[in-house]
Design a protein around this motif. Structure first.
Motif, PDB file in Angstrom:
ATOM      1  N   LEU A 175      28.553  31.369  26.818  1.00 55.86           N
ATOM      2  CA  LEU A 175      28.041  30.304  27.684  1.00 55.86           C
ATOM      3  C   LEU A 175      28.158  30.691  29.158  1.00 55.86           C
ATOM      4  N   ALA A 176      29.287  31.258  29.540  1.00 51.74           N
ATOM      5  CA  ALA A 176      29.476  31.707  30.925  1.00 51.74           C
ATOM      6  C   ALA A 176      28.451  32.774  31.290  1.00 51.74           C
ATOM      7  N   ASN A 177      28.246  33.725  30.399  1.00 51.92           N
ATOM      8  CA  ASN A 177      27.281  34.800  30.660  1.00 51.92           C
ATOM      9  C   ASN A 177      25.858  34.274  30.724  1.00 51.92           C
ATOM     10  N   TYR A 178      25.508  33.359  29.811  1.00 53.25           N
ATOM     11  CA  TYR A 178      24.181  32.750  29.868  1.00 53.25           C
ATOM     12  C   TYR A 178      23.986  31.986  31.177  1.00 53.25           C
ATOM     13  N   SER A 179      25.001  31.300  31.630  1.00 52.32           N
ATOM     14  CA  SER A 179      24.875  30.483  32.848  1.00 52.32           C
ATOM     15  C   SER A 179      24.636  31.340  34.084  1.00 52.32           C
ATOM     16  N   ILE A 180      25.333  32.461  34.185  1.00 54.40           N
ATOM     17  CA  ILE A 180      25.109  33.361  35.319  1.00 54.40           C
ATOM     18  C   ILE A 180      23.739  34.030  35.196  1.00 54.40           C
ATOM     19  N   PHE A 181      23.369  34.428  33.997  1.00 52.94           N
ATOM     20  CA  PHE A 181      22.046  35.005  33.741  1.00 52.94           C
ATOM     21  C   PHE A 181      20.957  34.016  34.144  1.00 52.94           C
ATOM     22  N   TYR A 182      21.142  32.767  33.791  1.00 55.63           N
ATOM     23  CA  TYR A 182      20.188  31.707  34.147  1.00 55.63           C
ATOM     24  C   TYR A 182      20.037  31.590  35.665  1.00 55.63           C
TER      25      TYR A 182
ATOM     26  N   GLY B 248       5.565  40.484  46.465  1.00 54.24           N
ATOM     27  CA  GLY B 248       4.834  41.718  46.222  1.00 54.24           C
ATOM     28  C   GLY B 248       3.610  41.521  45.346  1.00 54.24           C
ATOM     29  N   ASP B 249       3.026  42.637  44.981  1.00 55.10           N
ATOM     30  CA  ASP B 249       1.738  42.603  44.295  1.00 55.10           C
ATOM     31  C   ASP B 249       1.800  42.013  42.886  1.00 55.10           C
ATOM     32  N   LYS B 250       2.932  41.955  42.270  1.00 54.36           N
ATOM     33  CA  LYS B 250       3.078  41.378  40.921  1.00 54.36           C
ATOM     34  C   LYS B 250       3.677  39.968  40.972  1.00 54.36           C
ATOM     35  N   PHE B 251       3.620  39.346  42.150  1.00 54.37           N
ATOM     36  CA  PHE B 251       4.228  38.022  42.335  1.00 54.37           C
ATOM     37  C   PHE B 251       3.805  37.020  41.266  1.00 54.37           C
ATOM     38  N   PHE B 252       2.503  36.811  41.107  1.00 52.17           N
ATOM     39  CA  PHE B 252       2.022  35.760  40.205  1.00 52.17           C
ATOM     40  C   PHE B 252       2.454  36.019  38.765  1.00 52.17           C
ATOM     41  N   GLU B 253       2.341  37.236  38.335  1.00 55.11           N
ATOM     42  CA  GLU B 253       2.723  37.612  36.976  1.00 55.11           C
ATOM     43  C   GLU B 253       4.222  37.412  36.741  1.00 55.11           C
ATOM     44  N   LEU B 254       5.049  37.942  37.633  1.00 56.50           N
ATOM     45  CA  LEU B 254       6.499  37.881  37.443  1.00 56.50           C
ATOM     46  C   LEU B 254       7.062  36.490  37.716  1.00 56.50           C
ATOM     47  N   HIS B 255       6.518  35.791  38.687  1.00 53.54           N
ATOM     48  CA  HIS B 255       6.959  34.427  38.977  1.00 53.54           C
ATOM     49  C   HIS B 255       6.878  33.580  37.709  1.00 53.54           C
ATOM     50  N   LEU B 256       5.783  33.674  36.983  1.00 52.78           N
ATOM     51  CA  LEU B 256       5.605  32.920  35.731  1.00 52.78           C
ATOM     52  C   LEU B 256       6.525  33.421  34.627  1.00 52.78           C
ATOM     53  N   LYS B 257       6.679  34.731  34.490  1.00 51.84           N
ATOM     54  CA  LYS B 257       7.550  35.288  33.444  1.00 51.84           C
ATOM     55  C   LYS B 257       9.004  34.893  33.679  1.00 51.84           C
ATOM     56  N   PHE B 258       9.435  34.905  34.935  1.00 51.74           N
ATOM     57  CA  PHE B 258      10.819  34.524  35.226  1.00 51.74           C
ATOM     58  C   PHE B 258      11.047  33.037  34.956  1.00 51.74           C
ATOM     59  N   GLU B 259      10.044  32.218  35.246  1.00 49.98           N
ATOM     60  CA  GLU B 259      10.152  30.790  34.930  1.00 49.98           C
ATOM     61  C   GLU B 259      10.243  30.587  33.417  1.00 49.98           C
ATOM     62  N   GLU B 260       9.433  31.296  32.682  1.00 52.95           N
ATOM     63  CA  GLU B 260       9.478  31.223  31.217  1.00 52.95           C
ATOM     64  C   GLU B 260      10.864  31.612  30.715  1.00 52.95           C
ATOM     65  N   LEU B 261      11.433  32.666  31.276  1.00 57.01           N
ATOM     66  CA  LEU B 261      12.747  33.134  30.857  1.00 57.01           C
ATOM     67  C   LEU B 261      13.833  32.118  31.198  1.00 57.01           C
TER      68      LEU B 261
ATOM     69  N   VAL C  50      17.982  28.039  29.686  1.00 61.92           N
ATOM     70  CA  VAL C  50      18.621  26.729  29.823  1.00 61.92           C
ATOM     71  C   VAL C  50      18.699  26.026  28.464  1.00 61.92           C
ATOM     72  N   LEU C  51      17.723  26.234  27.597  1.00 57.69           N
ATOM     73  CA  LEU C  51      17.793  25.678  26.244  1.00 57.69           C
ATOM     74  C   LEU C  51      18.941  26.305  25.459  1.00 57.69           C
ATOM     75  N   LYS C  52      19.111  27.606  25.597  1.00 55.12           N
ATOM     76  CA  LYS C  52      20.197  28.293  24.898  1.00 55.12           C
ATOM     77  C   LYS C  52      21.559  27.858  25.431  1.00 55.12           C
ATOM     78  N   ILE C  53      21.662  27.644  26.727  1.00 59.10           N
ATOM     79  CA  ILE C  53      22.908  27.149  27.310  1.00 59.10           C
ATOM     80  C   ILE C  53      23.300  25.835  26.645  1.00 59.10           C
ATOM     81  N   ASP C  54      22.342  24.943  26.504  1.00 62.79           N
ATOM     82  CA  ASP C  54      22.612  23.644  25.886  1.00 62.79           C
ATOM     83  C   ASP C  54      22.999  23.806  24.414  1.00 62.79           C
ATOM     84  N   GLU C  55      22.286  24.656  23.693  1.00 64.54           N
ATOM     85  CA  GLU C  55      22.591  24.861  22.271  1.00 64.54           C
ATOM     86  C   GLU C  55      23.972  25.480  22.070  1.00 64.54           C
ATOM     87  N   VAL C  56      24.335  26.447  22.903  1.00 61.23           N
ATOM     88  CA  VAL C  56      25.648  27.082  22.782  1.00 61.23           C
ATOM     89  C   VAL C  56      26.747  26.063  23.094  1.00 61.23           C
ATOM     90  N   ALA C  57      26.576  25.281  24.159  1.00 60.10           N
ATOM     91  CA  ALA C  57      27.574  24.260  24.501  1.00 60.10           C
ATOM     92  C   ALA C  57      27.713  23.244  23.363  1.00 60.10           C
TER      93      ALA C  57
END
Length: 158
Positions: A25-32, A44-57, A62-69
């Motif tokens: 849980l601690a590791n997931y929270s820092i990763f989040y 940078g040039d991959k802003f739109f692509e990565l901005h969305l992928k990071f939001e997806e991640l 956050v769902l996994k944080i809740d499930e682990v807790a």
């Protein structure tokens, strides 16, 4: 004869599982939080692509944080819930001001290495404890994350 908890698991093994889940849980929270920062600060040039992928991640994390807790609670223990404890416990370092996509993705890959290793340890202990709930959760997470690792590595050309 061992003493069983309310869901029929050995109390000592349930305690060990809860401790390992709190570490996860601690590791997931820092990763989040790191991933939120990548999402907010990417440029940078991959802003739109990565901005969305990071939001997806981070939405997935956050769902996994809740499930682990909630799994810790199911085992009749208290989930860790302060950022001071997360920072003191996590093997994933808190990072800030990452704006370059490939750097962020390498941090994500490093975090997945930590997370997946901890989940494999939990799989081993949950099998020993006959804890199908934790076992199924970790198995699902690992399968999903191994695919993500492959995709992020492919993005980096590795």
């Amino acid at each position: 004869m061992s003493k069983l908890n309310s869901i029929g698991l050995d109390e000592q093994l349930a305690k060990e599982l809860a401790e390992k889940l709190n570490d996860l849980l601690a590791n997931y929270s820092i990763f989040y939080m790191n991933t939120r920062g990548y999402h907010w600060n990417i440029s940078g040039d991959k802003f739109f692509e990565l901005h969305l992928k990071f939001e997806e991640l981070y939405n997935n994390l956050v769902l996994k944080i809740d499930e682990v807790a909630e799994r810790v609670l199911t085992l009749a223990h208290t989930p860790m819930h302060s950022y001071a404890d997360y920072l003191a416990t996590s093997n994933i370092a808190s990072v800030k001001n990452v704006t370059e996509g490939k750097v962020a993705i390498q941090h994500i890959l490093d975090a997945f290495t930590v997370i997946i290793t901890k989940q494999r340890d939990l799989l081993e202990l949950s099998a020993k404890a006959n804890d199908e709930g934790t076992n199924a959760l970790m198995s699902d997470y690992i399968r999903e994350q191994e695919k993500l690792v492959w995709m992020y590595r492919a993005y980096l050309g590795k």
